[in-house]
Motif scaffolding. Sequence first.
Motif, PDB file in Angstrom:
ATOM      1  N   SER A 158       5.514  -0.762   4.469  1.00 54.69           N
ATOM      2  CA  SER A 158       5.203  -1.923   3.643  1.00 54.69           C
ATOM      3  C   SER A 158       3.802  -2.452   3.927  1.00 54.69           C
ATOM      4  N   LEU A 159       3.437  -2.560   5.196  1.00 52.66           N
ATOM      5  CA  LEU A 159       2.127  -3.101   5.566  1.00 52.66           C
ATOM      6  C   LEU A 159       0.991  -2.265   4.993  1.00 52.66           C
ATOM      7  N   GLN A 160       1.173  -0.962   4.962  1.00 44.32           N
ATOM      8  CA  GLN A 160       0.136  -0.091   4.400  1.00 44.32           C
ATOM      9  C   GLN A 160      -0.097  -0.373   2.922  1.00 44.32           C
ATOM     10  N   THR A 161       0.954  -0.737   2.204  1.00 49.67           N
ATOM     11  CA  THR A 161       0.794  -1.026   0.777  1.00 49.67           C
ATOM     12  C   THR A 161      -0.047  -2.274   0.545  1.00 49.67           C
ATOM     13  N   TYR A 162      -0.156  -3.125   1.554  1.00 46.84           N
ATOM     14  CA  TYR A 162      -1.004  -4.318   1.471  1.00 46.84           C
ATOM     15  C   TYR A 162      -2.433  -4.040   1.935  1.00 46.84           C
ATOM     16  N   PRO A 220      -4.901 -12.932  -5.508  1.00 49.13           N
ATOM     17  CA  PRO A 220      -3.712 -12.498  -4.756  1.00 49.13           C
ATOM     18  C   PRO A 220      -3.000 -11.299  -5.363  1.00 49.13           C
ATOM     19  N   CYS A 221      -3.316 -10.985  -6.619  1.00 48.21           N
ATOM     20  CA  CYS A 221      -2.604  -9.903  -7.318  1.00 48.21           C
ATOM     21  C   CYS A 221      -3.426  -8.620  -7.419  1.00 48.21           C
ATOM     22  N   VAL A 222      -4.593  -8.589  -6.810  1.00 50.43           N
ATOM     23  CA  VAL A 222      -5.411  -7.376  -6.849  1.00 50.43           C
ATOM     24  C   VAL A 222      -4.666  -6.251  -6.126  1.00 50.43           C
ATOM     25  N   ASP A 223      -4.686  -5.065  -6.719  1.00 49.05           N
ATOM     26  CA  ASP A 223      -3.969  -3.919  -6.151  1.00 49.05           C
ATOM     27  C   ASP A 223      -4.786  -3.215  -5.068  1.00 49.05           C
ATOM     28  N   VAL A 224      -4.063  -2.679  -4.113  1.00 46.98           N
ATOM     29  CA  VAL A 224      -4.677  -1.797  -3.119  1.00 46.98           C
ATOM     30  C   VAL A 224      -4.744  -0.395  -3.719  1.00 46.98           C
ATOM     31  N   ARG A 232      -8.407   9.218   7.033  1.00 45.07           N
ATOM     32  CA  ARG A 232      -7.245   9.814   6.369  1.00 45.07           C
ATOM     33  C   ARG A 232      -6.575   8.775   5.475  1.00 45.07           C
ATOM     34  N   ILE A 233      -6.270   9.162   4.249  1.00 49.83           N
ATOM     35  CA  ILE A 233      -5.576   8.268   3.328  1.00 49.83           C
ATOM     36  C   ILE A 233      -4.099   8.213   3.721  1.00 49.83           C
ATOM     37  N   VAL A 234      -3.646   7.024   4.131  1.00 51.43           N
ATOM     38  CA  VAL A 234      -2.241   6.873   4.523  1.00 51.43           C
ATOM     39  C   VAL A 234      -1.427   6.168   3.443  1.00 51.43           C
ATOM     40  N   TYR A 235      -2.118   5.531   2.508  1.00 57.07           N
ATOM     41  CA  TYR A 235      -1.450   4.946   1.335  1.00 57.07           C
ATOM     42  C   TYR A 235      -2.369   5.108   0.140  1.00 57.07           C
ATOM     43  N   LYS A 236      -1.797   5.482  -0.997  1.00 59.96           N
ATOM     44  CA  LYS A 236      -2.544   5.657  -2.238  1.00 59.96           C
ATOM     45  C   LYS A 236      -1.747   5.066  -3.376  1.00 59.96           C
ATOM     46  N   LYS A 237      -2.387   4.263  -4.199  1.00 52.87           N
ATOM     47  CA  LYS A 237      -1.735   3.708  -5.380  1.00 52.87           C
ATOM     48  C   LYS A 237      -1.246   4.850  -6.272  1.00 52.87           C
ATOM     49  N   LYS A 238      -0.052   4.731  -6.762  1.00 56.69           N
ATOM     50  CA  LYS A 238       0.578   5.834  -7.484  1.00 56.69           C
ATOM     51  C   LYS A 238      -0.207   6.291  -8.703  1.00 56.69           C
ATOM     52  N   SER A 239      -0.889   5.375  -9.385  1.00 60.23           N
ATOM     53  CA  SER A 239      -1.585   5.734 -10.623  1.00 60.23           C
ATOM     54  C   SER A 239      -2.914   6.437 -10.387  1.00 60.23           C
ATOM     55  N   LEU A 240      -3.353   6.532  -9.138  1.00 52.80           N
ATOM     56  CA  LEU A 240      -4.646   7.161  -8.851  1.00 52.80           C
ATOM     57  C   LEU A 240      -4.508   8.673  -8.692  1.00 52.80           C
TER      58      LEU A 240
END
Length: 525
Positions: free
Chosen positions: A207-211, A505-509, A517-525
Amino acid sequence: MAILWTGGTIYTMARDGETVEAVLEHNGKIVATGEVDRLLPQATSIRDLKGNVMYPGFVDSHLHIIGYGEKLKHIDVSNVQSKDELLTLVRTRMEGVHPDEWVIAIGLNETQFAEPVFPTLEELDSLGEAHLIIKRSCHHLILANSKALEFAGITDATLSPEGGIIEKVNGRVTGVLKDTALYLIVNHMPHITPAYIEDALDKAIESLQTYGLVGGHSEDLSYYGPPHQPIAAFRKIVEEKKFFKVHLLQHHTVFQEVDDARLNEEQSPYLEFGAMKIFVDGAFGGRTAALKEPYSDDIENSGMLVHTKAKLEDLVHLARAHDQTVAVHAIGDLALATILDVFEKYPPGEGQLDRVIHCSLVDEEILAKLASLPVAVDMQPQFVQGEYSAEIARLGKKRAKGLHPLKSLLDRGLIVAGGSDAPIEVPNPLHGIYAAVTRRNFGETHDGYGAQEKISRFEAVRLYTVGAAEIIGQQHMRGLIAPGYTADFTVFTEDLFEVAIEALPCVDVAYTIIDGRIVYKKKSL
Protein backbone atom coordinates in the motif's frame (compact mmCIF):
# COMPACT_ATOMS: atom_id res chain seq x y z
CA MET A 1 24.61 -0.55 -16.88
CA ALA A 2 24.05 3.22 -16.70
CA ILE A 3 20.43 4.31 -17.10
CA LEU A 4 19.40 7.79 -18.21
CA TRP A 5 16.10 8.98 -16.73
CA THR A 6 14.63 11.78 -18.81
CA GLY A 7 11.55 12.88 -20.69
CA GLY A 8 9.80 14.69 -17.86
CA THR A 9 10.23 17.44 -15.30
CA ILE A 10 12.85 16.50 -12.69
CA TYR A 11 12.96 18.51 -9.44
CA THR A 12 16.22 18.20 -7.50
CA MET A 13 14.74 19.76 -4.30
CA ALA A 14 18.10 21.43 -3.68
CA ARG A 15 16.54 24.84 -4.32
CA ASP A 16 13.03 26.07 -4.96
CA GLY A 17 12.16 25.47 -8.63
CA GLU A 18 15.48 23.83 -9.58
CA THR A 19 15.08 21.21 -12.30
CA VAL A 20 17.38 19.17 -14.52
CA GLU A 21 16.80 17.57 -17.90
CA ALA A 22 18.14 14.14 -17.01
CA VAL A 23 19.52 11.89 -14.29
CA LEU A 24 22.21 9.27 -14.95
CA GLU A 25 21.96 6.31 -12.58
CA HIS A 26 24.23 3.30 -12.16
CA ASN A 27 23.89 0.45 -9.64
CA GLY A 28 21.32 2.33 -7.59
CA LYS A 29 23.30 5.57 -7.30
CA ILE A 30 22.99 8.87 -9.11
CA VAL A 31 26.14 9.37 -11.16
CA ALA A 32 25.32 12.73 -12.72
CA THR A 33 22.51 15.18 -13.46
CA GLY A 34 22.19 17.78 -16.19
CA GLU A 35 21.52 18.15 -19.89
CA VAL A 36 20.52 15.14 -21.97
CA ASP A 37 23.12 15.81 -24.69
CA ARG A 38 25.96 15.76 -22.15
CA LEU A 39 24.83 12.62 -20.31
CA LEU A 40 23.51 10.52 -23.18
CA PRO A 41 26.94 9.25 -24.34
CA GLN A 42 27.49 7.71 -20.88
CA ALA A 43 24.16 5.85 -20.84
CA THR A 44 23.57 2.29 -21.92
CA SER A 45 19.77 2.62 -21.78
CA ILE A 46 17.09 5.30 -21.46
CA ARG A 47 14.03 5.39 -19.23
CA ASP A 48 11.43 7.76 -20.64
CA LEU A 49 9.40 9.51 -17.94
CA LYS A 50 6.68 10.14 -20.52
CA GLY A 51 6.03 13.67 -19.37
CA ASN A 52 5.60 12.73 -15.71
CA VAL A 53 7.25 14.63 -12.86
CA MET A 54 10.12 13.20 -10.78
CA TYR A 55 11.14 14.10 -7.22
CA PRO A 56 13.55 12.54 -4.73
CA GLY A 57 11.96 9.49 -3.13
CA PHE A 58 9.31 10.43 -0.59
CA VAL A 59 9.74 9.02 2.92
CA ASP A 60 7.20 8.95 5.75
CA SER A 61 9.22 10.08 8.77
CA HIS A 62 6.93 8.59 11.40
CA LEU A 63 4.51 5.70 11.11
CA HIS A 64 3.85 2.22 12.44
CA ILE A 65 4.19 -0.01 9.40
CA ILE A 66 2.91 -3.23 10.95
CA GLY A 67 0.13 -1.30 12.67
CA TYR A 68 -0.87 0.17 9.34
CA GLY A 69 -0.96 -3.32 7.89
CA GLU A 70 -3.25 -4.34 10.75
CA LYS A 71 -5.64 -1.54 9.82
CA LEU A 72 -5.75 -2.96 6.30
CA LYS A 73 -6.52 -6.42 7.75
CA HIS A 74 -9.20 -5.42 10.27
CA ILE A 75 -12.28 -3.17 10.47
CA ASP A 76 -11.58 0.43 9.49
CA VAL A 77 -14.05 2.61 11.42
CA SER A 78 -12.35 5.95 10.75
CA ASN A 79 -15.27 7.24 8.68
CA VAL A 80 -18.05 6.12 11.03
CA GLN A 81 -20.33 9.06 11.85
CA SER A 82 -22.36 7.83 14.83
CA LYS A 83 -22.29 5.41 17.72
CA ASP A 84 -25.16 3.44 16.22
CA GLU A 85 -23.30 3.09 12.91
CA LEU A 86 -20.22 1.87 14.80
CA LEU A 87 -22.22 -0.73 16.74
CA THR A 88 -23.96 -1.97 13.60
CA LEU A 89 -20.68 -2.32 11.70
CA VAL A 90 -18.98 -4.22 14.51
CA ARG A 91 -22.03 -6.43 15.20
CA THR A 92 -22.09 -7.48 11.54
CA ARG A 93 -18.43 -8.50 11.70
CA MET A 94 -18.89 -10.41 14.96
CA GLU A 95 -21.78 -12.52 13.65
CA GLY A 96 -20.63 -16.11 13.28
CA VAL A 97 -17.17 -15.41 14.76
CA HIS A 98 -15.95 -18.16 17.10
CA PRO A 99 -15.99 -17.08 20.78
CA ASP A 100 -12.21 -17.66 21.02
CA GLU A 101 -11.45 -15.27 18.14
CA TRP A 102 -10.56 -11.58 18.30
CA VAL A 103 -12.45 -8.85 16.47
CA ILE A 104 -10.52 -5.60 16.07
CA ALA A 105 -11.76 -2.22 14.85
CA ILE A 106 -9.34 0.62 14.20
CA GLY A 107 -9.76 4.38 13.77
CA LEU A 108 -12.68 5.39 16.01
CA ASN A 109 -13.11 9.16 16.24
CA GLU A 110 -16.08 10.00 18.42
CA THR A 111 -15.66 13.73 17.73
CA GLN A 112 -17.28 13.01 14.35
CA PHE A 113 -20.49 11.95 16.12
CA ALA A 114 -23.34 14.37 16.73
CA GLU A 115 -23.09 13.22 20.36
CA PRO A 116 -19.40 12.43 20.98
CA VAL A 117 -19.75 9.49 23.38
CA PHE A 118 -18.26 6.00 23.47
CA PRO A 119 -20.37 2.84 23.59
CA THR A 120 -20.87 1.49 27.10
CA LEU A 121 -19.37 -1.80 28.21
CA GLU A 122 -22.84 -3.31 28.14
CA GLU A 123 -23.31 -2.20 24.53
CA LEU A 124 -19.95 -3.70 23.56
CA ASP A 125 -20.84 -6.98 25.28
CA SER A 126 -24.14 -7.18 23.40
CA LEU A 127 -22.40 -7.31 20.00
CA GLY A 128 -21.22 -10.91 20.21
CA GLU A 129 -19.27 -13.50 22.16
CA ALA A 130 -15.78 -13.00 20.71
CA HIS A 131 -13.04 -10.82 22.20
CA LEU A 132 -13.48 -7.24 20.98
CA ILE A 133 -11.26 -4.19 21.02
CA ILE A 134 -11.88 -0.88 19.28
CA LYS A 135 -8.86 1.39 18.86
CA ARG A 136 -9.45 5.13 18.89
CA SER A 137 -7.87 7.04 16.00
CA CYS A 138 -5.10 8.37 18.25
CA HIS A 139 -4.17 4.81 19.35
CA HIS A 140 -3.80 6.07 22.91
CA LEU A 141 -7.22 4.74 23.92
CA ILE A 142 -9.08 1.52 23.28
CA LEU A 143 -12.51 0.16 24.10
CA ALA A 144 -12.55 -3.47 25.21
CA ASN A 145 -15.50 -5.76 25.87
CA SER A 146 -15.71 -7.85 29.05
CA LYS A 147 -14.19 -10.90 27.36
CA ALA A 148 -11.10 -8.93 26.31
CA LEU A 149 -10.83 -7.41 29.80
CA GLU A 150 -11.09 -10.88 31.33
CA PHE A 151 -8.33 -12.12 29.00
CA ALA A 152 -6.01 -9.49 30.50
CA GLY A 153 -7.18 -10.12 34.07
CA ILE A 154 -8.64 -6.61 34.34
CA THR A 155 -11.39 -6.34 36.96
CA ASP A 156 -12.99 -3.57 38.98
CA ALA A 157 -10.22 -4.08 41.53
CA THR A 158 -7.33 -3.72 39.05
CA LEU A 159 -5.23 -0.62 39.62
CA SER A 160 -4.19 1.57 36.71
CA PRO A 161 -0.58 0.92 35.64
CA GLU A 162 2.05 3.66 35.71
CA GLY A 163 1.48 5.93 32.71
CA GLY A 164 -1.99 4.59 31.98
CA ILE A 165 -5.62 4.70 33.04
CA ILE A 166 -8.14 1.91 33.51
CA GLU A 167 -11.27 4.05 33.43
CA LYS A 168 -13.90 3.38 36.06
CA VAL A 169 -17.23 4.97 36.92
CA ASN A 170 -18.54 4.40 40.44
CA GLY A 171 -15.79 1.80 40.89
CA ARG A 172 -16.82 -0.23 37.81
CA VAL A 173 -14.65 -0.63 34.72
CA THR A 174 -16.10 0.98 31.58
CA GLY A 175 -14.01 -0.86 29.00
CA VAL A 176 -11.97 2.29 28.28
CA LEU A 177 -8.20 1.86 28.61
CA LYS A 178 -5.78 4.73 28.07
CA ASP A 179 -2.08 4.80 27.21
CA THR A 180 -0.02 2.10 28.98
CA ALA A 181 -3.19 0.44 30.29
CA LEU A 182 -4.16 -0.67 26.80
CA TYR A 183 -0.89 -2.61 26.46
CA LEU A 184 -2.27 -5.03 29.06
CA ILE A 185 -4.37 -6.36 26.21
CA VAL A 186 -2.95 -5.37 22.82
CA ASN A 187 0.61 -6.57 23.49
CA HIS A 188 -0.55 -10.08 24.43
CA MET A 189 -3.26 -11.05 21.97
CA PRO A 190 -2.65 -14.68 20.95
CA HIS A 191 -3.15 -14.18 17.22
CA ILE A 192 0.04 -12.07 16.97
CA THR A 193 2.05 -14.84 15.29
CA PRO A 194 4.99 -14.53 12.88
CA ALA A 195 2.65 -15.28 9.97
CA TYR A 196 0.22 -12.57 11.11
CA ILE A 197 3.04 -10.01 11.41
CA GLU A 198 4.48 -10.89 8.01
CA ASP A 199 1.08 -10.62 6.34
CA ALA A 200 0.41 -7.22 7.91
CA LEU A 201 3.88 -5.99 6.91
CA ASP A 202 3.51 -7.20 3.33
CA LYS A 203 0.08 -5.57 2.97
CA ALA A 204 1.37 -2.32 4.44
CA ILE A 205 4.38 -1.97 2.18
CA GLU A 206 2.40 -2.81 -0.94
CA SER A 207 0.00 0.00 0.00
CA LEU A 208 2.74 2.48 0.93
CA GLN A 209 4.42 2.03 -2.44
CA THR A 210 1.21 3.06 -4.20
CA TYR A 211 1.49 6.41 -2.39
CA GLY A 212 4.98 6.95 -3.81
CA LEU A 213 6.78 6.15 -0.60
CA VAL A 214 10.24 4.61 -0.90
CA GLY A 215 10.71 4.25 2.85
CA GLY A 216 9.47 4.99 6.33
CA HIS A 217 10.69 5.53 9.87
CA SER A 218 8.70 3.03 11.90
CA GLU A 219 8.17 2.08 15.54
CA ASP A 220 6.92 -1.51 15.86
CA LEU A 221 9.27 -3.45 18.13
CA SER A 222 7.32 -3.57 21.39
CA TYR A 223 3.82 -4.50 20.24
CA TYR A 224 4.11 -7.88 18.52
CA GLY A 225 5.54 -10.32 21.01
CA PRO A 226 9.29 -10.48 21.73
CA PRO A 227 11.18 -7.98 19.54
CA HIS A 228 12.85 -10.76 17.56
CA GLN A 229 9.41 -11.51 16.01
CA PRO A 230 8.85 -8.16 14.25
CA ILE A 231 12.56 -7.88 13.45
CA ALA A 232 12.49 -11.30 11.78
CA ALA A 233 9.46 -10.18 9.76
CA PHE A 234 11.23 -7.03 8.61
CA ARG A 235 14.28 -9.05 7.61
CA LYS A 236 12.15 -11.52 5.66
CA ILE A 237 9.84 -9.04 3.97
CA VAL A 238 12.03 -5.96 3.55
CA GLU A 239 15.64 -7.11 3.33
CA GLU A 240 15.01 -10.12 1.13
CA LYS A 241 12.79 -8.24 -1.33
CA LYS A 242 14.80 -4.99 -1.22
CA PHE A 243 11.70 -3.00 -2.15
CA PHE A 244 11.35 -0.56 0.77
CA LYS A 245 13.71 1.24 3.16
CA VAL A 246 12.84 1.01 6.85
CA HIS A 247 14.41 2.97 9.70
CA LEU A 248 13.34 1.36 12.98
CA LEU A 249 13.01 3.24 16.24
CA GLN A 250 13.56 1.07 19.33
CA HIS A 251 10.96 1.39 22.09
CA HIS A 252 12.63 1.85 25.45
CA THR A 253 10.99 -1.28 26.87
CA VAL A 254 12.87 -3.49 24.38
CA PHE A 255 15.93 -1.30 23.77
CA GLN A 256 18.22 -3.24 26.10
CA GLU A 257 16.88 -6.60 24.94
CA VAL A 258 17.47 -5.75 21.29
CA ASP A 259 20.99 -4.60 22.08
CA ASP A 260 21.88 -7.54 24.34
CA ALA A 261 20.72 -10.04 21.71
CA ARG A 262 22.53 -8.07 19.02
CA LEU A 263 19.33 -8.00 17.00
CA ASN A 264 20.28 -4.56 15.69
CA GLU A 265 23.77 -5.41 14.52
CA GLU A 266 22.95 -6.35 10.94
CA GLN A 267 21.97 -3.19 9.12
CA SER A 268 21.48 -2.48 5.46
CA PRO A 269 19.97 0.27 3.27
CA TYR A 270 16.66 -1.58 3.62
CA LEU A 271 16.64 -2.11 7.39
CA GLU A 272 18.47 0.06 9.86
CA PHE A 273 18.02 0.69 13.58
CA GLY A 274 17.71 4.17 15.03
CA ALA A 275 16.91 6.09 18.17
CA MET A 276 15.43 4.90 21.45
CA LYS A 277 11.70 5.71 21.40
CA ILE A 278 10.07 7.08 24.56
CA PHE A 279 6.47 8.15 25.15
CA VAL A 280 6.48 11.26 27.33
CA ASP A 281 2.71 11.77 27.44
CA GLY A 282 -0.55 10.68 25.85
CA ALA A 283 -2.83 12.46 23.37
CA PHE A 284 -5.46 15.19 23.22
CA GLY A 285 -8.20 12.72 22.26
CA GLY A 286 -8.25 11.00 25.64
CA ARG A 287 -7.11 14.18 27.47
CA THR A 288 -3.87 12.47 28.47
CA ALA A 289 -1.47 14.87 26.72
CA ALA A 290 0.44 16.58 29.54
CA LEU A 291 -0.40 20.30 29.83
CA LYS A 292 1.04 23.15 31.85
CA GLU A 293 -2.52 24.28 32.64
CA PRO A 294 -5.71 22.18 32.92
CA TYR A 295 -7.87 21.26 29.95
CA SER A 296 -10.40 23.99 29.21
CA ASP A 297 -13.22 21.44 29.07
CA ASP A 298 -11.98 19.38 32.05
CA ILE A 299 -10.56 21.82 34.57
CA GLU A 300 -9.60 19.11 37.08
CA ASN A 301 -7.36 17.41 34.51
CA SER A 302 -3.98 18.47 33.11
CA GLY A 303 -3.22 15.18 31.38
CA MET A 304 -0.34 13.01 32.48
CA LEU A 305 3.32 12.31 32.02
CA VAL A 306 3.89 8.63 31.18
CA HIS A 307 7.16 8.76 33.16
CA THR A 308 8.49 10.93 35.95
CA LYS A 309 11.26 13.33 35.05
CA ALA A 310 13.70 11.15 36.97
CA LYS A 311 12.67 8.11 34.94
CA LEU A 312 13.07 10.07 31.70
CA GLU A 313 16.57 11.04 32.79
CA ASP A 314 17.38 7.37 33.45
CA LEU A 315 16.15 6.35 30.00
CA VAL A 316 18.01 9.10 28.18
CA HIS A 317 21.15 8.27 30.16
CA LEU A 318 20.78 4.62 29.06
CA ALA A 319 20.56 5.69 25.42
CA ARG A 320 23.66 7.86 25.80
CA ALA A 321 25.55 4.92 27.33
CA HIS A 322 24.91 3.12 24.03
CA ASP A 323 25.87 6.21 22.00
CA GLN A 324 22.27 6.45 20.84
CA THR A 325 19.93 9.33 20.23
CA VAL A 326 16.39 9.55 21.58
CA ALA A 327 13.08 10.03 19.78
CA VAL A 328 10.22 11.12 22.02
CA HIS A 329 6.47 11.23 21.58
CA ALA A 330 5.60 14.60 23.14
CA ILE A 331 2.28 16.31 22.45
CA GLY A 332 1.40 18.62 25.34
CA ASP A 333 3.36 21.73 26.31
CA LEU A 334 4.29 20.26 29.72
CA ALA A 335 5.58 17.11 28.06
CA LEU A 336 7.75 19.17 25.70
CA ALA A 337 9.10 21.42 28.45
CA THR A 338 9.93 18.38 30.59
CA ILE A 339 11.81 16.39 27.97
CA LEU A 340 13.68 19.42 26.64
CA ASP A 341 15.06 19.98 30.14
CA VAL A 342 16.27 16.37 30.12
CA PHE A 343 17.82 16.74 26.66
CA GLU A 344 19.63 19.85 27.84
CA LYS A 345 21.04 17.95 30.80
CA TYR A 346 22.05 14.90 28.75
CA PRO A 347 22.91 16.10 25.22
CA PRO A 348 23.58 13.60 22.41
CA GLY A 349 27.01 12.95 20.93
CA GLU A 350 28.77 15.39 18.64
CA GLY A 351 26.85 15.84 15.39
CA GLN A 352 23.85 13.81 16.60
CA LEU A 353 20.25 14.99 16.86
CA ASP A 354 17.52 13.95 19.24
CA ARG A 355 14.03 13.87 17.82
CA VAL A 356 10.71 15.26 19.07
CA ILE A 357 7.75 13.49 17.48
CA HIS A 358 4.47 15.46 17.14
CA CYS A 359 5.48 18.62 19.07
CA SER A 360 1.79 19.48 19.02
CA LEU A 361 1.45 22.37 21.48
CA VAL A 362 4.16 25.00 21.86
CA ASP A 363 4.65 28.42 23.33
CA GLU A 364 7.46 30.93 22.82
CA GLU A 365 9.53 29.46 25.63
CA ILE A 366 9.36 25.97 24.09
CA LEU A 367 10.18 27.27 20.61
CA ALA A 368 13.23 29.08 21.93
CA LYS A 369 14.38 25.99 23.82
CA LEU A 370 13.94 23.77 20.76
CA ALA A 371 16.03 26.13 18.66
CA SER A 372 18.82 26.14 21.23
CA LEU A 373 19.25 22.35 21.38
CA PRO A 374 20.48 19.66 18.95
CA VAL A 375 16.88 18.55 18.30
CA ALA A 376 14.92 17.86 15.12
CA VAL A 377 11.14 17.78 14.92
CA ASP A 378 8.98 15.09 13.36
CA MET A 379 5.63 16.64 12.41
CA GLN A 380 2.37 15.14 11.17
CA PRO A 381 0.76 17.92 9.09
CA GLN A 382 -2.54 16.04 8.84
CA PHE A 383 -3.04 16.46 12.59
CA VAL A 384 -4.24 20.00 11.81
CA GLN A 385 -7.21 18.43 10.08
CA GLY A 386 -9.77 16.10 11.65
CA GLU A 387 -9.91 16.90 15.34
CA TYR A 388 -8.82 20.54 15.31
CA SER A 389 -12.20 21.85 16.47
CA ALA A 390 -12.22 19.35 19.34
CA GLU A 391 -8.69 20.40 20.28
CA ILE A 392 -9.73 24.05 20.45
CA ALA A 393 -12.51 23.05 22.85
CA ARG A 394 -10.01 21.15 24.98
CA LEU A 395 -7.36 23.89 24.97
CA GLY A 396 -9.17 27.19 24.46
CA LYS A 397 -8.53 29.63 21.59
CA LYS A 398 -5.60 31.45 23.17
CA ARG A 399 -3.57 28.33 23.91
CA ALA A 400 -4.59 26.75 20.59
CA LYS A 401 -2.51 29.36 18.74
CA GLY A 402 0.43 27.10 19.50
CA LEU A 403 -1.19 24.00 17.99
CA HIS A 404 0.72 21.97 15.38
CA PRO A 405 3.37 24.55 14.51
CA LEU A 406 5.24 24.26 11.22
CA LYS A 407 6.28 27.68 10.01
CA SER A 408 7.38 28.66 13.52
CA LEU A 409 9.72 25.67 13.62
CA LEU A 410 11.14 26.26 10.14
CA ASP A 411 11.56 29.98 10.76
CA ARG A 412 13.77 29.14 13.74
CA GLY A 413 16.01 26.99 11.58
CA LEU A 414 14.94 23.63 12.98
CA ILE A 415 15.16 20.45 10.93
CA VAL A 416 11.58 19.30 10.36
CA ALA A 417 10.41 16.06 8.72
CA GLY A 418 6.90 15.01 7.74
CA GLY A 419 5.05 11.83 8.58
CA SER A 420 1.54 10.44 8.88
CA ASP A 421 1.70 8.39 12.09
CA ALA A 422 -0.21 5.76 10.10
CA PRO A 423 -2.45 3.99 10.93
CA ILE A 424 -3.63 7.17 12.68
CA GLU A 425 -3.65 9.11 9.40
CA VAL A 426 -3.67 7.93 5.79
CA PRO A 427 0.01 7.58 4.78
CA ASN A 428 -0.41 9.52 1.55
CA PRO A 429 2.25 12.26 1.61
CA LEU A 430 0.11 14.41 -0.68
CA HIS A 431 -2.48 14.61 2.09
CA GLY A 432 0.24 15.85 4.43
CA ILE A 433 1.52 18.38 1.88
CA TYR A 434 -1.99 19.70 1.31
CA ALA A 435 -2.55 20.02 5.07
CA ALA A 436 0.78 21.82 5.56
CA VAL A 437 0.03 24.32 2.79
CA THR A 438 -3.68 24.97 3.51
CA ARG A 439 -4.21 23.90 7.13
CA ARG A 440 -7.77 22.88 6.39
CA ASN A 441 -9.81 19.78 5.59
CA PHE A 442 -10.39 18.70 2.02
CA GLY A 443 -13.17 20.71 0.42
CA GLU A 444 -13.08 23.58 2.91
CA THR A 445 -12.47 27.14 1.69
CA HIS A 446 -11.41 29.11 4.79
CA ASP A 447 -7.91 30.52 5.29
CA GLY A 448 -6.79 27.65 7.49
CA TYR A 449 -6.67 26.54 11.12
CA GLY A 450 -3.89 28.59 12.63
CA ALA A 451 -3.20 30.11 9.23
CA GLN A 452 -0.03 31.79 10.47
CA GLU A 453 1.60 28.34 10.44
CA LYS A 454 1.00 27.61 6.74
CA ILE A 455 4.10 26.87 4.67
CA SER A 456 4.90 26.89 0.95
CA ARG A 457 4.56 23.88 -1.33
CA PHE A 458 8.33 23.66 -1.69
CA GLU A 459 8.77 23.64 2.09
CA ALA A 460 6.04 21.01 2.41
CA VAL A 461 7.60 18.67 -0.17
CA ARG A 462 10.95 19.09 1.60
CA LEU A 463 9.40 17.61 4.77
CA TYR A 464 9.11 14.24 2.98
CA THR A 465 12.41 14.39 1.10
CA VAL A 466 15.20 16.53 2.53
CA GLY A 467 13.74 16.68 6.05
CA ALA A 468 13.20 12.92 6.26
CA ALA A 469 16.88 12.41 5.39
CA GLU A 470 18.19 15.16 7.68
CA ILE A 471 16.36 13.86 10.74
CA ILE A 472 18.34 10.59 10.59
CA GLY A 473 21.63 12.19 9.50
CA GLN A 474 21.48 10.93 5.92
CA GLN A 475 21.23 14.27 4.13
CA HIS A 476 24.50 13.50 2.34
CA MET A 477 23.00 10.49 0.52
CA ARG A 478 19.20 10.77 0.47
CA GLY A 479 16.54 13.43 -0.02
CA LEU A 480 17.94 15.16 -3.13
CA ILE A 481 18.43 14.34 -6.78
CA ALA A 482 22.14 14.97 -6.99
CA PRO A 483 25.36 13.07 -7.85
CA GLY A 484 26.30 10.56 -5.17
CA TYR A 485 22.76 10.23 -3.81
CA THR A 486 20.66 7.07 -3.87
CA ALA A 487 18.50 6.59 -6.93
CA ASP A 488 15.24 6.65 -4.99
CA PHE A 489 12.57 8.57 -6.89
CA THR A 490 8.87 9.34 -6.62
CA VAL A 491 7.27 10.17 -9.95
CA PHE A 492 3.85 11.82 -10.14
CA THR A 493 1.57 12.33 -13.13
CA GLU A 494 1.35 16.07 -12.43
CA ASP A 495 3.57 18.83 -11.10
CA LEU A 496 2.94 19.26 -7.36
CA PHE A 497 4.10 22.87 -7.56
CA GLU A 498 1.77 23.81 -10.42
CA VAL A 499 -1.42 21.75 -10.02
CA ALA A 500 -4.45 23.47 -8.48
CA ILE A 501 -4.18 23.12 -4.71
CA GLU A 502 -7.54 21.37 -4.32
CA ALA A 503 -6.46 18.78 -6.91
CA LEU A 504 -3.10 18.12 -5.26
CA PRO A 505 -4.24 15.35 -2.87
CA CYS A 506 -5.62 13.39 -5.84
CA VAL A 507 -2.53 13.45 -8.07
CA ASP A 508 -1.59 9.92 -9.12
CA VAL A 509 1.73 8.24 -8.52
CA ALA A 510 3.24 7.13 -11.83
CA TYR A 511 6.25 5.26 -10.46
CA THR A 512 7.88 4.47 -7.13
CA ILE A 513 11.58 3.78 -7.72
CA ILE A 514 14.10 2.35 -5.24
CA ASP A 515 17.79 2.10 -6.12
CA GLY A 516 16.86 2.64 -9.74
CA ARG A 517 14.32 -0.21 -9.75
CA ILE A 518 10.62 0.41 -10.35
CA VAL A 519 8.77 -1.18 -7.43
CA TYR A 520 5.37 0.34 -8.23
CA LYS A 521 3.96 1.42 -11.59
CA LYS A 522 0.57 2.93 -12.34
CA LYS A 523 -1.44 0.37 -14.25
CA SER A 524 -2.22 2.64 -17.22
CA LEU A 525 1.46 3.34 -17.95
